[in-house]
Design a protein around this motif. Structure first.
Motif, PDB file in Angstrom:
ATOM      1  N   ASN A 165       1.548  -1.065   9.152  1.00  0.00           N
ATOM      2  CA  ASN A 165       2.079  -2.136   8.310  1.00  0.00           C
ATOM      3  C   ASN A 165       2.703  -1.572   7.037  1.00  0.00           C
ATOM      4  O   ASN A 165       3.759  -2.038   6.582  1.00  0.00           O
ATOM      5  CB  ASN A 165       0.967  -3.128   7.959  1.00  0.00           C
ATOM      6  CG  ASN A 165       1.508  -4.402   7.319  1.00  0.00           C
ATOM      7  OD1 ASN A 165       2.589  -4.866   7.657  1.00  0.00           O
ATOM      8  ND2 ASN A 165       0.753  -4.955   6.390  1.00  0.00           N
ATOM      9  N   LEU A 166       2.092  -0.543   6.479  1.00  0.00           N
ATOM     10  CA  LEU A 166       2.610   0.066   5.255  1.00  0.00           C
ATOM     11  C   LEU A 166       4.009   0.627   5.456  1.00  0.00           C
ATOM     12  O   LEU A 166       4.909   0.397   4.645  1.00  0.00           O
ATOM     13  CB  LEU A 166       1.678   1.190   4.786  1.00  0.00           C
ATOM     14  CG  LEU A 166       0.424   0.783   4.017  1.00  0.00           C
ATOM     15  CD1 LEU A 166      -0.487   1.997   3.845  1.00  0.00           C
ATOM     16  CD2 LEU A 166       0.784   0.208   2.654  1.00  0.00           C
ATOM     17  N   PHE A 168       5.874  -1.555   2.858  1.00  0.00           N
ATOM     18  CA  PHE A 168       5.480  -1.147   1.509  1.00  0.00           C
ATOM     19  C   PHE A 168       6.690  -1.044   0.584  1.00  0.00           C
ATOM     20  O   PHE A 168       7.703  -0.429   0.925  1.00  0.00           O
ATOM     21  CB  PHE A 168       4.767   0.204   1.569  1.00  0.00           C
ATOM     22  CG  PHE A 168       4.273   0.701   0.233  1.00  0.00           C
ATOM     23  CD1 PHE A 168       3.243   0.064  -0.425  1.00  0.00           C
ATOM     24  CD2 PHE A 168       4.849   1.817  -0.363  1.00  0.00           C
ATOM     25  CE1 PHE A 168       2.784   0.521  -1.651  1.00  0.00           C
ATOM     26  CE2 PHE A 168       4.411   2.285  -1.577  1.00  0.00           C
ATOM     27  CZ  PHE A 168       3.363   1.635  -2.226  1.00  0.00           C
ATOM     28  N   ASN A 169       6.576  -1.638  -0.575  1.00  0.00           N
ATOM     29  CA  ASN A 169       7.663  -1.628  -1.555  1.00  0.00           C
ATOM     30  C   ASN A 169       7.176  -0.915  -2.818  1.00  0.00           C
ATOM     31  O   ASN A 169       6.418  -1.466  -3.612  1.00  0.00           O
ATOM     32  CB  ASN A 169       8.086  -3.060  -1.892  1.00  0.00           C
ATOM     33  CG  ASN A 169       9.191  -3.103  -2.941  1.00  0.00           C
ATOM     34  OD1 ASN A 169       9.906  -2.108  -3.139  1.00  0.00           O
ATOM     35  ND2 ASN A 169       9.344  -4.233  -3.603  1.00  0.00           N
ATOM     36  N   GLN A 217      -0.718   5.191  -0.962  1.00  0.00           N
ATOM     37  CA  GLN A 217       0.036   4.432   0.035  1.00  0.00           C
ATOM     38  C   GLN A 217       1.456   4.971   0.152  1.00  0.00           C
ATOM     39  O   GLN A 217       1.988   5.134   1.261  1.00  0.00           O
ATOM     40  CB  GLN A 217       0.047   2.950  -0.339  1.00  0.00           C
ATOM     41  CG  GLN A 217      -1.292   2.258  -0.138  1.00  0.00           C
ATOM     42  CD  GLN A 217      -1.276   0.820  -0.622  1.00  0.00           C
ATOM     43  OE1 GLN A 217      -0.503   0.445  -1.497  1.00  0.00           O
ATOM     44  NE2 GLN A 217      -2.155   0.009  -0.061  1.00  0.00           N
ATOM     45  N   ASN A 218       2.073   5.254  -0.969  1.00  0.00           N
ATOM     46  CA  ASN A 218       3.422   5.821  -0.939  1.00  0.00           C
ATOM     47  C   ASN A 218       3.427   7.188  -0.267  1.00  0.00           C
ATOM     48  O   ASN A 218       4.340   7.528   0.486  1.00  0.00           O
ATOM     49  CB  ASN A 218       3.969   5.947  -2.362  1.00  0.00           C
ATOM     50  CG  ASN A 218       5.341   6.587  -2.394  1.00  0.00           C
ATOM     51  OD1 ASN A 218       6.318   6.048  -1.897  1.00  0.00           O
ATOM     52  ND2 ASN A 218       5.411   7.783  -2.975  1.00  0.00           N
ATOM     53  N   GLY A 266       7.722  -6.085  12.133  1.00  0.00           N
ATOM     54  CA  GLY A 266       6.720  -6.312  11.096  1.00  0.00           C
ATOM     55  C   GLY A 266       7.392  -6.960   9.918  1.00  0.00           C
ATOM     56  O   GLY A 266       8.540  -6.679   9.616  1.00  0.00           O
ATOM     57  N   SER A 267       6.701  -7.881   9.230  1.00  0.00           N
ATOM     58  CA  SER A 267       7.420  -8.648   8.214  1.00  0.00           C
ATOM     59  C   SER A 267       6.650  -8.990   6.952  1.00  0.00           C
ATOM     60  O   SER A 267       7.199  -9.608   6.063  1.00  0.00           O
ATOM     61  CB  SER A 267       7.903  -9.957   8.842  1.00  0.00           C
ATOM     62  OG  SER A 267       6.803 -10.707   9.299  1.00  0.00           O
ATOM     63  N   SER A 268       5.397  -8.618   6.848  1.00  0.00           N
ATOM     64  CA  SER A 268       4.645  -9.021   5.663  1.00  0.00           C
ATOM     65  C   SER A 268       4.776  -7.962   4.580  1.00  0.00           C
ATOM     66  O   SER A 268       4.177  -6.904   4.655  1.00  0.00           O
ATOM     67  CB  SER A 268       3.169  -9.231   6.010  1.00  0.00           C
ATOM     68  OG  SER A 268       2.635  -8.082   6.617  1.00  0.00           O
ATOM     69  N   THR A 269       5.563  -8.256   3.544  1.00  0.00           N
ATOM     70  CA  THR A 269       5.812  -7.304   2.471  1.00  0.00           C
ATOM     71  C   THR A 269       4.529  -7.008   1.712  1.00  0.00           C
ATOM     72  O   THR A 269       3.777  -7.913   1.355  1.00  0.00           O
ATOM     73  CB  THR A 269       6.863  -7.845   1.500  1.00  0.00           C
ATOM     74  OG1 THR A 269       8.066  -8.046   2.232  1.00  0.00           O
ATOM     75  CG2 THR A 269       7.109  -6.874   0.358  1.00  0.00           C
TER      76      THR A 269
END
Length: 347
Positions: free
Chosen positions: A94-95, A99-100, A149-150, A302-305
């Motif tokens: 998901n990340l 991930f932003n 995460q990055n 996948g679409s959940s920011t």
């Protein structure tokens, strides 16, 4: 004599880039023996029977087998399962899609770490400037959780699309990077403040993203660093030692012998001046439509920011879990922080 070619399984393999390693060494992709191919098949069948469906392709299996079996003496099946468990807990799939890291430009003012073009062998060049690290200032902008995460997202993007794009352009399978670590400004006073983060980043690198070191250039090495490293070399695997180059402030000639001037940022003696700065450009074959293709993780959707709220501590799911050790040729691996590169230690 026919050129070596990796034995593929159409049920699992769908590569659109070269799959034969330029390193003519037993166990490397395209240079496996029938016995090794049988071991890969057996491992894949065991994992498939256990319900695993992802990362069962031949390159993933050969990579897992050659590294974990030979280098660390681990049970490959257990290692794979532990890695998959970590990926699920960390939310890797998901990340990488959502991930932003919107604070990236500000974070890079204190800790530049980025991929930029390629070396003469076609590998991605990875650059870190360690002397600017100021975690106290960075934690006013971001959090340790988001930094990790990055880190993971960049590892995933290295695997796809960066390395496949470089492989297409070079015409051979590329699995490693050329790393430049700038030690200018690094002093003992900064060590304690960054130790916790570096340790966590290194553990992720070591356990879940191994074997990415092609060459490592430590530049602007401070006085006293080389003698210490000469002692450390006695504990390193000889192959690894040959990849590491410790250079002082007069590094330009040797570095430019490996990285073309037009690919090296002007700050390091090259001629590249990307619009907006090389550190944030992400320039390389992975940005060139002639060589890049949508990564598999992007095609899977996948679409959940993800834009989680800042916290001061790293949650349990982000804590790297060390794998079991069962002996073997090599006892310890020292990771190059934040780069996905490990330095194997011998007896």
């Amino acid at each position: 004599m026919a050129a070596p070619k990796m034995k593929l399984d159409p049920k699992y393999d769908d590569y659109d880039y070269p799959t034969t390693s330029p390193a003519v060494q037993s166990g490397h992709p395209g240079h496996t023996t029938p016995e090794q191919d049988a071991q890969v098949h057996q491992l894949r069948m065991q994992l498939g029977s256990a319900g695993y469906k992802e990362r069962l392709d031949t390159l993933s299996m050969v990579g897992s087998s050659s590294f974990w079996a030979v280098v660390r003496g681990l049970n490959i099946r257990i290692r794979f399962i532990e890695c998959e468990k970590w990926r699920k807990e960390f939310g890797v799939d998901n990340l990488v899609r959502n991930f932003n890291y919107e604070e990236k430009p500000k974070v890079f003012e204190y800790y530049p770490q980025y991929y930029h073009k390629t070396d003469k062998d076609g590998r991605p060049v990875y650059i870190e400037q360690l002397g600017k690290i100021d975690l106290a200032a960075m934690y006013k902008i971001t959090t340790a959780e988001r930094m990790l995460q990055n880190l993971v997202v960049e590892y995933e993007k290295l695997a796809d699309p960066r390395l496949p794009s470089c492989s297409r352009k070079s015409g051979t399978l590329l699995e490693t990077c050329c790393t430049i670590m700038d030690l200018k400004g690094v002093g003992l006073t900064k060590v304690s403040s960054v130790y916790a983060y570096v340790k966590q980043a290194s553990t992720i690198s070591q356990n879940y993203y191994p074997e990415r070191l092609g060459k490592l250039y430590l530049i602007n090495a401070p006085w006293g660093f080389s003698p210490v490293f000469n002692v450390v070399k006695g504990f390193l695997d000889p192959v690894t030692v040959s990849k590491i180059h410790v250079l002082g402030s007069g590094y330009a000639h040797e570095l430019l012998a490996q990285v073309p001037a037009e690919n090296l940022p002007k700050h390091f003696g090259g001629t590249c001046t990307c619009k907006g700065g090389c550190a944030l450009s992400d320039m390389g074959p992975w940005q060139d439509l002639q060589w890049t293709k949508p990564p598999k993780w992007e095609r899977q959707g996948g679409s959940s920011t993800i834009n989680n709220q800042p916290t001061d501590t790293i949650p349990n799911h982000a804590q790297p879990q060390g794998g079991p050790r069962t002996g073997g040729q090599i006892d310890e691996i020292t990771a190059v922080p934040g780069s996905g590169h490990q330095v194997p230690m011998k007896h």
